[in-house]
Design a protein around this motif. Structure first.
Motif, short mmCIF file in Angstrom:
data_model
loop_
_atom_site.label_atom_id
_atom_site.label_comp_id
_atom_site.label_asym_id
_atom_site.label_seq_id
_atom_site.Cartn_x
_atom_site.Cartn_y
_atom_site.Cartn_z
N VAL A 56 0.67 -6.15 5.13
CA VAL A 56 1.49 -5.17 4.41
C VAL A 56 0.74 -4.82 3.14
CG1 VAL A 56 3.65 -4.75 3.17
CG2 VAL A 56 3.69 -6.03 5.32
N LEU A 57 0.54 -3.53 2.92
CA LEU A 57 -0.10 -3.04 1.69
C LEU A 57 0.96 -2.47 0.77
CD1 LEU A 57 -3.11 -1.08 3.23
CD2 LEU A 57 -3.12 -3.37 2.29
N MET A 58 0.86 -2.82 -0.50
CA MET A 58 1.78 -2.27 -1.50
C MET A 58 1.04 -2.17 -2.83
SD MET A 58 4.18 -5.64 -2.02
CE MET A 58 4.89 -5.14 -3.55
N GLU A 59 1.60 -1.40 -3.75
CA GLU A 59 1.01 -1.27 -5.07
C GLU A 59 1.34 -2.50 -5.90
OE1 GLU A 59 0.91 2.49 -7.21
OE2 GLU A 59 1.91 3.38 -5.48
N ALA A 60 0.39 -2.97 -6.71
CA ALA A 60 0.58 -4.18 -7.50
C ALA A 60 1.72 -4.06 -8.50
CB ALA A 60 -0.71 -4.54 -8.22
N ASP A 61 1.94 -2.88 -9.05
CA ASP A 61 3.01 -2.75 -10.04
C ASP A 61 4.38 -2.60 -9.40
OD1 ASP A 61 2.66 -0.20 -9.06
OD2 ASP A 61 2.63 0.78 -11.02
N ARG A 82 0.16 -11.14 5.78
CA ARG A 82 -0.60 -11.13 4.53
C ARG A 82 -0.16 -9.89 3.76
NH1 ARG A 82 -6.37 -10.58 5.94
NH2 ARG A 82 -5.44 -9.77 7.81
N ILE A 83 0.24 -10.08 2.52
CA ILE A 83 0.62 -8.95 1.67
C ILE A 83 -0.54 -8.70 0.72
CG2 ILE A 83 2.22 -8.11 -0.08
CD1 ILE A 83 4.38 -9.80 1.26
N LEU A 84 -1.04 -7.49 0.75
CA LEU A 84 -2.13 -7.09 -0.13
C LEU A 84 -1.57 -6.15 -1.18
CD1 LEU A 84 -4.94 -6.40 2.49
CD2 LEU A 84 -4.35 -8.54 1.37
N ARG A 85 -1.53 -6.63 -2.41
CA ARG A 85 -1.04 -5.82 -3.53
C ARG A 85 -2.25 -5.14 -4.16
NH1 ARG A 85 2.01 -8.98 -7.51
NH2 ARG A 85 2.98 -7.00 -8.02
N LEU A 86 -2.30 -3.83 -4.06
CA LEU A 86 -3.44 -3.05 -4.54
C LEU A 86 -3.21 -2.63 -5.99
CD1 LEU A 86 -3.77 -0.72 -1.43
CD2 LEU A 86 -4.89 -2.92 -1.83
N ASP A 87 -4.19 -2.89 -6.83
CA ASP A 87 -4.10 -2.56 -8.25
C ASP A 87 -5.21 -1.57 -8.59
OD1 ASP A 87 -3.93 -2.41 -10.99
OD2 ASP A 87 -3.74 -4.57 -11.28
N PRO A 88 -4.94 -0.27 -8.50
CA PRO A 88 -5.99 0.71 -8.73
C PRO A 88 -6.48 0.75 -10.17
CG PRO A 88 -3.87 1.80 -8.51
CD PRO A 88 -3.65 0.35 -8.20
N SER A 89 -5.67 0.33 -11.12
CA SER A 89 -6.10 0.39 -12.51
C SER A 89 -7.14 -0.69 -12.82
CB SER A 89 -4.90 0.24 -13.45
OG SER A 89 -4.31 -1.04 -13.31
N ARG A 90 -7.18 -1.74 -12.00
CA ARG A 90 -8.13 -2.83 -12.24
C ARG A 90 -9.12 -3.00 -11.10
NH1 ARG A 90 -3.87 -7.16 -14.58
NH2 ARG A 90 -3.49 -6.11 -16.54
N ASP A 91 -9.09 -2.14 -10.11
CA ASP A 91 -9.98 -2.23 -8.95
C ASP A 91 -9.94 -3.62 -8.32
OD1 ASP A 91 -10.83 0.40 -9.04
OD2 ASP A 91 -12.48 -0.06 -10.40
N ARG A 92 -8.73 -4.10 -8.03
CA ARG A 92 -8.63 -5.41 -7.41
C ARG A 92 -7.46 -5.45 -6.43
NH1 ARG A 92 -6.04 -9.59 -11.83
NH2 ARG A 92 -3.98 -8.70 -11.68
N ILE A 93 -7.49 -6.48 -5.58
CA ILE A 93 -6.45 -6.71 -4.58
C ILE A 93 -5.95 -8.14 -4.75
CG2 ILE A 93 -5.95 -6.93 -2.13
CD1 ILE A 93 -8.15 -4.89 -1.59
#
Length: 117
Positions: A56-61, A82-93
């Protein structure tokens, strides 16, 4: 459905970021079975569970994934996901799982805390 493809759910509010992620994933439909679910909808959790995703992909915030789909409920309902929280402001997962272990002694907890990553 092709069982050789990884089932992926993008669980997020519609946004340019979400659309960009979905567009990138759609380039790999030979390997990915993709479903996009609006986390604001009242049935978002039920849809995510019914999809039986591996990821599952979701935004970190988006910490609760909308009021109708709390993150804790998602982890309990889909224990192998597995939940992947994507944080575009920090370029990390951030990778989250609902891994569970039985602790029979307080030293078991210490062993988990001190276990190498």
């Amino acid at each position: 459905m092709n069982s050789l493809r990884t089932r992926v759910v993008v669980l997020a509010e519609p946004s340019l970021f979400t659309e960009g992620v979905a567009t990138r994933l759609k380039k790999h439909l030979d390997q990915i079975e993709l479903e996009i679910i609006d986390s604001r909808k009242p049935d978002a959790l039920q849809k995510a569970i019914a999809a039986q995703p591996a990821v599952v992909l979701m935004e970190a915030d988006d910490t609760i994934t909308g009021p109708s789909c709390p993150l804790a409920d998602l982890l309990v309902a889909t224990p192998t996901v597995r939940i992947l929280r994507l944080d575009p402001s920090r370029d990390r997962i951030q990778v989250m799982t609902s891994e569970q272990r039985t602790l029979s002694d307080p030293s078991d907890l210490i062993g988990m805390v001190l276990a190498p990553a």
